[in-house]
Design a protein around this motif. Structure first.
Motif, PDB file in Angstrom:
ATOM      1  N   ILE A   4       0.852  -1.191   0.000  1.00 29.14           N
ATOM      2  CA  ILE A   4       0.000   0.000   0.000  1.00 29.14           C
ATOM      3  C   ILE A   4       0.889   1.243   0.000  1.00 29.14           C
ATOM      4  O   ILE A   4       1.759   1.381   0.867  1.00 29.14           O
ATOM      5  CB  ILE A   4      -0.938  -0.003   1.228  1.00 29.14           C
ATOM      6  N   PRO A   5       0.709   2.136  -0.960  1.00 25.83           N
ATOM      7  CA  PRO A   5       1.538   3.349  -0.996  1.00 25.83           C
ATOM      8  C   PRO A   5       1.299   4.213   0.242  1.00 25.83           C
ATOM      9  O   PRO A   5       0.153   4.428   0.636  1.00 25.83           O
ATOM     10  CB  PRO A   5       1.078   4.080  -2.252  1.00 25.83           C
ATOM     11  N   VAL A   6       2.368   4.682   0.830  1.00 28.75           N
ATOM     12  CA  VAL A   6       2.284   5.516   2.033  1.00 28.75           C
ATOM     13  C   VAL A   6       3.068   6.797   1.779  1.00 28.75           C
ATOM     14  O   VAL A   6       4.180   6.764   1.254  1.00 28.75           O
ATOM     15  CB  VAL A   6       2.877   4.784   3.263  1.00 28.75           C
ATOM     16  N   GLY A   7       2.483   7.918   2.145  1.00 35.33           N
ATOM     17  CA  GLY A   7       3.169   9.204   2.056  1.00 35.33           C
ATOM     18  C   GLY A   7       3.259   9.824   3.433  1.00 35.33           C
ATOM     19  O   GLY A   7       2.302   9.749   4.209  1.00 35.33           O
ATOM     20  N   LEU A   8       4.410  10.389   3.740  1.00 32.89           N
ATOM     21  CA  LEU A   8       4.573  11.102   5.009  1.00 32.89           C
ATOM     22  C   LEU A   8       4.377  12.589   4.765  1.00 32.89           C
ATOM     23  O   LEU A   8       4.807  13.123   3.752  1.00 32.89           O
ATOM     24  CB  LEU A   8       5.973  10.873   5.591  1.00 32.89           C
ATOM     25  N   GLY A   9       3.758  13.229   5.705  1.00 33.84           N
ATOM     26  CA  GLY A   9       3.578  14.668   5.671  1.00 33.84           C
ATOM     27  C   GLY A   9       3.519  15.152   7.103  1.00 33.84           C
ATOM     28  O   GLY A   9       3.629  14.364   8.037  1.00 33.84           O
ATOM     29  N   THR A  10       3.352  16.433   7.281  1.00 39.45           N
ATOM     30  CA  THR A  10       3.278  16.956   8.632  1.00 39.45           C
ATOM     31  C   THR A  10       2.322  18.134   8.697  1.00 39.45           C
ATOM     32  O   THR A  10       2.230  18.927   7.773  1.00 39.45           O
ATOM     33  CB  THR A  10       4.656  17.364   9.169  1.00 39.45           C
ATOM     34  N   ASP A  11       1.598  18.190   9.801  1.00 45.16           N
ATOM     35  CA  ASP A  11       0.800  19.364  10.115  1.00 45.16           C
ATOM     36  C   ASP A  11       1.008  19.737  11.580  1.00 45.16           C
ATOM     37  O   ASP A  11       0.228  20.437  12.176  1.00 45.16           O
ATOM     38  CB  ASP A  11      -0.672  19.139   9.819  1.00 45.16           C
ATOM     39  N   ILE A  12       2.127  19.218  12.118  1.00 46.00           N
ATOM     40  CA  ILE A  12       2.442  19.449  13.528  1.00 46.00           C
ATOM     41  C   ILE A  12       3.684  20.336  13.625  1.00 46.00           C
ATOM     42  O   ILE A  12       4.700  20.060  13.009  1.00 46.00           O
ATOM     43  CB  ILE A  12       2.704  18.112  14.258  1.00 46.00           C
ATOM     44  N   TRP A  13       3.582  21.379  14.421  1.00 40.65           N
ATOM     45  CA  TRP A  13       4.699  22.294  14.658  1.00 40.65           C
ATOM     46  C   TRP A  13       5.604  21.636  15.691  1.00 40.65           C
ATOM     47  O   TRP A  13       5.340  21.684  16.877  1.00 40.65           O
ATOM     48  CB  TRP A  13       4.162  23.629  15.167  1.00 40.65           C
ATOM     49  N   HIS A  14       6.681  20.973  15.232  1.00 39.56           N
ATOM     50  CA  HIS A  14       7.524  20.173  16.117  1.00 39.56           C
ATOM     51  C   HIS A  14       8.502  20.988  16.956  1.00 39.56           C
ATOM     52  O   HIS A  14       8.779  20.659  18.096  1.00 39.56           O
ATOM     53  CB  HIS A  14       8.343  19.159  15.302  1.00 39.56           C
ATOM     54  N   THR A  15       9.080  21.986  16.358  1.00 38.65           N
ATOM     55  CA  THR A  15      10.132  22.729  17.043  1.00 38.65           C
ATOM     56  C   THR A  15       9.941  24.210  16.793  1.00 38.65           C
ATOM     57  O   THR A  15       9.094  24.614  15.992  1.00 38.65           O
ATOM     58  CB  THR A  15      11.532  22.333  16.511  1.00 38.65           C
ATOM     59  N   ARG A  16      10.786  24.997  17.426  1.00 38.02           N
ATOM     60  CA  ARG A  16      10.745  26.439  17.168  1.00 38.02           C
ATOM     61  C   ARG A  16      11.092  26.742  15.721  1.00 38.02           C
ATOM     62  O   ARG A  16      10.843  27.822  15.209  1.00 38.02           O
ATOM     63  CB  ARG A  16      11.685  27.181  18.112  1.00 38.02           C
ATOM     64  N   LEU A  17      11.675  25.749  15.017  1.00 33.58           N
ATOM     65  CA  LEU A  17      12.054  25.922  13.617  1.00 33.58           C
ATOM     66  C   LEU A  17      10.932  25.532  12.656  1.00 33.58           C
ATOM     67  O   LEU A  17      11.070  25.657  11.462  1.00 33.58           O
ATOM     68  CB  LEU A  17      13.316  25.105  13.308  1.00 33.58           C
ATOM     69  N   GLY A  18       9.814  25.033  13.171  1.00 34.33           N
ATOM     70  CA  GLY A  18       8.665  24.785  12.317  1.00 34.33           C
ATOM     71  C   GLY A  18       8.346  23.329  12.074  1.00 34.33           C
ATOM     72  O   GLY A  18       8.625  22.459  12.886  1.00 34.33           O
ATOM     73  N   PHE A  19       7.740  23.093  10.920  1.00 35.24           N
ATOM     74  CA  PHE A  19       7.328  21.754  10.518  1.00 35.24           C
ATOM     75  C   PHE A  19       8.549  20.950  10.090  1.00 35.24           C
ATOM     76  O   PHE A  19       9.467  21.488   9.500  1.00 35.24           O
ATOM     77  CB  PHE A  19       6.347  21.839   9.347  1.00 35.24           C
ATOM     78  N   SER A  20       8.535  19.649  10.363  1.00 34.66           N
ATOM     79  CA  SER A  20       9.725  18.854  10.062  1.00 34.66           C
ATOM     80  C   SER A  20       9.370  17.441   9.599  1.00 34.66           C
ATOM     81  O   SER A  20       8.894  16.634  10.385  1.00 34.66           O
ATOM     82  CB  SER A  20      10.629  18.772  11.296  1.00 34.66           C
ATOM     83  N   LEU A  21       9.618  17.165   8.321  1.00 32.35           N
ATOM     84  CA  LEU A  21       9.475  15.797   7.831  1.00 32.35           C
ATOM     85  C   LEU A  21      10.521  14.895   8.457  1.00 32.35           C
ATOM     86  O   LEU A  21      10.308  13.693   8.602  1.00 32.35           O
ATOM     87  CB  LEU A  21       9.587  15.752   6.313  1.00 32.35           C
ATOM     88  N   TRP A  22      11.659  15.470   8.836  1.00 32.61           N
ATOM     89  CA  TRP A  22      12.687  14.674   9.519  1.00 32.61           C
ATOM     90  C   TRP A  22      12.104  14.131  10.822  1.00 32.61           C
ATOM     91  O   TRP A  22      12.306  12.975  11.174  1.00 32.61           O
ATOM     92  CB  TRP A  22      13.940  15.514   9.799  1.00 32.61           C
TER      93      TRP A  22
END
Length: 121
Positions: free
Chosen positions: A14-32
């Protein structure tokens, strides 16, 4: 809702894509951070680092219906890419896992979208 059975989805093809809508750090959104979280969740089996990177690039583009424009570097697609400071390692097998676990937004040195440099440092 429980945790995502990421390993089972990948194993089932099943194809899976990662994304983000969570503000992880003071530097912003992070796919890492999303890739690290996928590793930390302990999915059975754990996704391989190459699979995680594919999920964060081509997988995300496919999920948005943009894989004909972006997600891979090839003729006819936008030139969207980043350049990051790479982690120190003498073991090629360990490189991708270190890249995922040790790269943070401040390690991004260059951002190019549709061939246009948006960040150079």
């Amino acid at each position: 809702h429980g945790s995502l059975p990421l390993g089972k989805l990948v194993d089932a093809g099943i194809p899976v894509g990662l994304g983000t809508d969570i503000w992880h750090t003071r530097l912003g959104f992070s796919l890492w951070e999303e890739m690290r979280l996928a590793l930390e969740l302990g999915s059975d089996p754990l996704p391989k680092p190459t699979e995680l990177l594919r999920m964060a690039t081509l997988g995300g583009a496919r999920a948005l219906g943009l894989d004909h424009l972006t997600g891979t570097l090839e003729t006819g697609k936008q030139a969207d890419y980043i350049v990051v400071h790479t982690p120190e390692t003498s073991d090629d097998d360990d490189f991708l896992i270190k890249l995922i676990t040790e790269t943070h937004p401040q390690h991004v040195k260059r951002v190019v979208v549709a061939g246009n440099a948006l960040k150079n440092s």
